[in-house]
Structure formats: C-alpha cells, structure tokens
Design a protein around this motif. Structure first.
Motif, PDB file in Angstrom:
ATOM      1  N   ALA A   1       0.823  -1.208   0.000  1.00 53.37           N
ATOM      2  CA  ALA A   1       0.000   0.000   0.000  1.00 53.37           C
ATOM      3  C   ALA A   1       0.860   1.261   0.000  1.00 53.37           C
ATOM      4  O   ALA A   1       0.469   2.292  -0.555  1.00 53.37           O
ATOM      5  N   MET A   2       2.047   1.165   0.621  1.00 53.53           N
ATOM      6  CA  MET A   2       2.967   2.300   0.684  1.00 53.53           C
ATOM      7  C   MET A   2       3.941   2.307  -0.491  1.00 53.53           C
ATOM      8  O   MET A   2       4.826   3.164  -0.562  1.00 53.53           O
ATOM      9  N   GLY A   3       3.783   1.352  -1.421  1.00 52.20           N
ATOM     10  CA  GLY A   3       4.673   1.279  -2.569  1.00 52.20           C
ATOM     11  C   GLY A   3       6.082   0.868  -2.214  1.00 52.20           C
ATOM     12  O   GLY A   3       7.041   1.247  -2.895  1.00 52.20           O
ATOM     13  N   LEU A   4       6.224   0.032  -1.165  1.00 52.94           N
ATOM     14  CA  LEU A   4       7.548  -0.332  -0.692  1.00 52.94           C
ATOM     15  C   LEU A   4       7.950  -1.731  -1.141  1.00 52.94           C
ATOM     16  O   LEU A   4       7.275  -2.710  -0.799  1.00 52.94           O
ATOM     17  N   PRO A   5       9.047  -1.862  -1.874  1.00 48.42           N
ATOM     18  CA  PRO A   5       9.588  -3.191  -2.180  1.00 48.42           C
ATOM     19  C   PRO A   5      10.122  -3.821  -0.906  1.00 48.42           C
ATOM     20  O   PRO A   5      10.352  -3.141   0.104  1.00 48.42           O
TER      21      PRO A   5
END
Length: 376
Positions: free
Chosen positions: A297-301
């Motif tokens: 959701a936070m765009g974190l890999p």
C-alpha cells in the motif's frame, strides 16, 4: 435510525487475523456514524486448555519447529473433510463454541465478518441448522487459500489476489461469492504522507536512501548483528530498525547507533509504522499477509526473510513472482541483496513501481461497501 451492527470475529493465533479485523473496524467507524462495530477474539470464549493448544502451541510450533508446522499446514490442506481426525477436530471446536454463540446472540449483529477460519467453521454449522440468521462473510488474510477457510453457507469471500480467487473457485466457491479486495489494513496506510515531513519527525535525512528492518528476524540472528552487517556495507544509507517489545534488542541497537551517528534509528514499539514506512525505500520483513499488504500500500519493495513453511512461504512466492520482493535465507544472503540494490538503483525503482501498482490500500473500504450493499 437504528445503527447497523457489524460483528468481527478473529483468532489470536499470530497477529494478522486480529489486525485485519481491527482495520475493518477502524475504517467502519471512520466512515460512518450509523454503524455499530464490535470485534471479538474467539480465544476469549474458549476453555484455557483449548486456547493453549490452539494459540500457544501454534506460536511455539512456528518459532521452534517450522518444518513440522509446514507439514501440518499441507497435511490439513489435503485432509478429507469427512475423515475421522477432521470429525474429531470439529467436535472439539463445537464443544468450545457455546460462550461465543451467546456473545453473538447478545450483540445481535446484522452481519458477521470472520478474519480466521475457526469462527467461519463454527458458524457454518449454525447456518445449516438455521440457528443463525445473519450473513457471514470470510476475509482471507494471506496470499494463499488453505482448505480450512472454505465452508458452506457463507455469504461471500474476500480474496487477497486474483490467484486466491481462482483457488477459491477451484474449491467450489461460486464465482459470484468471491470479491478480490486485497487484505484490509489500517486507515493510516491509506494516507498520502509527505516523506520530508515524516523524516524530520524522526531526525532522518529525507534525501538519503533509507531501509527499514522489522523485528522478528528469525533466521537472521540478532537485530543488532544484522544492523551492524548492513551498516558496514559501502555506500551511504540510513537504517531504521523496529525492535518492537524486545527491550534487550532495542538496548543493543541504541548502543550500536552511537557508533553510526545519523545512520541508525532504533525504535521500540511504535504506533507510527506508516510514518516510518513513508521515510523508507525498502523494508526487510517476515512475509506475513498484513505486513506485506501494508508495504504494498505504501509502494515499498521488500526483502522477505526466512518465511515459515505454509502461508508465509506462499506469501513470499507471490511477492517474488510479482517482482516486488527478493528473498533472504540468512544474514549473508540478506547482506548480498541489500548491497545489490545499492548498486542497482534502477532495480529498486522498478520494484517500487510494481509494489505501488499491486497495493490495495482501500481493501477495508471495499469489504464494507460489499457487505453493506448486500445487507441493505
């Protein structure tokens, strides 16, 4: 106007089931004053012996004997529903269901959402016997579907992905009952947080590449040792380490931070994980369904480490296939992967873009929209 009553049922076997229920509850209360929402942990209504077997044994098993847990996960997935052991298990569960059923009767819900398969199984029998008259929905909390989630008479199912939805259909659930919403996460993870503002709150440099190491580093050694190995890598980056309630680990990290001024931020238990994630470019974590959904959701890999056989292993497979994660088997492989991403920023950016596209931050809202539309 009488408020609609939503009852959420979870089980405290691991934190994810309760967190998913709390995410739906928080979202419902945030969105409407016309809803009355209650969240019950089924383990609060069973005998001490049943609770010890169901939760304490599970936690010990996944921590001390993960291979055995993996065997049980796969064995129960393949077990015949009419087998002797399955009948015995369901009989024991029914004996422990009476206090919970009284609590349900006292609340008189208009709709029930189960974020664990145990209450769904208990309520399926009541629906069949027409002793329960409100719709019961099931929210699966991993990127996999175990057979124990599948029960008759459910109003519908919420799936984490299209693949999970396909597995639901293969298990006999009607396509019209399946909704691909993602896994519910807290409203805080749906906000558009400013990296610069969040970084300054914690004394971090918003322009500096930042990695987050989350607690529960099974298979990697102590958090301070992992942090020290990472900080010894060439290249300049900041490292956030979440130690949770592990006071000795937090103390060791605080000692280490003195040797790396401005580069290491140790954190104990915090309710600001989303703000720390907003400062980060990568998260190193166990691949639980809720934590990985928050990252997406936070765009974190992610670099996922040491998944336990079973649901975490399946979660890790899904994330790797989607190109949003790498997998570390031990501290050496973790160090190698972090170093690789430091040297290949284009790879990290590609993983970030894929994570952002895959994330479903509004899963809880979609769940509520579906059940309230059906209940009205």
């Amino acid at each position: 106007m009488q408020k609609k009553k939503i009852l959420l049922l979870s089980v405290s076997a691991g934190a994810g089931h309760k967190r998913a229920a709390e995410a739906i509850r928080a979202t419902a209360l945030q969105q409407s004053e016309e809803l009355e929402v209650s969240h019950l942990d089924v383990m609060d209504f069973v005998t001490a012996g049943f609770r010890k077997v169901y939760t304490d044994f599970y936690i010990k098993l996944v921590n001390k004997a993960p291979t055995l847990w993996g065997y049980l996960y796969h064995a129960t997935n393949e077990a015949q529903a009419d087998g002797t052991m399955e009948k015995l298990r369901r009989g024991i569960e029914r004996l422990n269901a009476r206090p919970l059923l009284q609590a349900i009767a006292d609340f008189q819900p208009d709709v029930i959402i189960c974020t664990h398969f145990l209450p769904a199984e208990m309520l399926s029998r009541l629906l069949r016997k027409e002793r329960l008259h409100c719709p019961v929905w099931v929210q699966v909390t991993d990127f996999d579907l175990h057979r124990m989630w599948v029960h008759e008479h459910m109003a519908g199912y919420f799936a984490a992905s299209e693949e999970v939805a396909d597995r639901m259909r293969a298990n006999g659930i009607a396509a019209g009952q399946i909704h691909v919403t993602g896994i519910p996460i807290m409203p805080a993870f749906t906000q558009h947080l400013d990296r610069t503002v969040c970084a300054r709150e914690f004394g971090l440099d918003p322009a500096c590449q930042t990695f987050m190491l989350m607690g529960g580093g099974a298979g990697l050694g102590g958090l301070d040792k992992v942090a020290e190995r990472l900080l010894s890598l060439p290249g300049h980056f900041q490292l956030i380490v979440l130690a949770g309630n592990n006071a000795p680990a937090l103390h060791a990290l605080q000692q280490l931070a003195q040797r790396y001024p401005g580069r290491l931020l140790p954190q104990g238990f915090t309710d600001k994980v989303e703000r720390l994630m907003a400062c980060s470019d990568l998260v190193i974590t166990k691949p639980g369904g809720l934590t990985t959904s928050e990252c997406l959701a936070m765009g974190l890999p992610m670099i996922v480490n040491s998944p336990i056989p079973g649901q975490e292993e399946r979660n890790a497979d899904f994330l790797l296939e989607q190109g949003v994660a790498m997998k570390a088997y031990d501290d050496v492989s973790l160090t190698y992967r972090v170093n690789y991403l430091l040297q290949h920023p284009d790879k990290l950016r590609d993983m970030h873009d894929k994570a952002r596209a895959l994330g479903k931050p509004h899963a809880a809202s979609q769940v509520l929209q579906q059940i309230l539309g059906q209940a009205s």
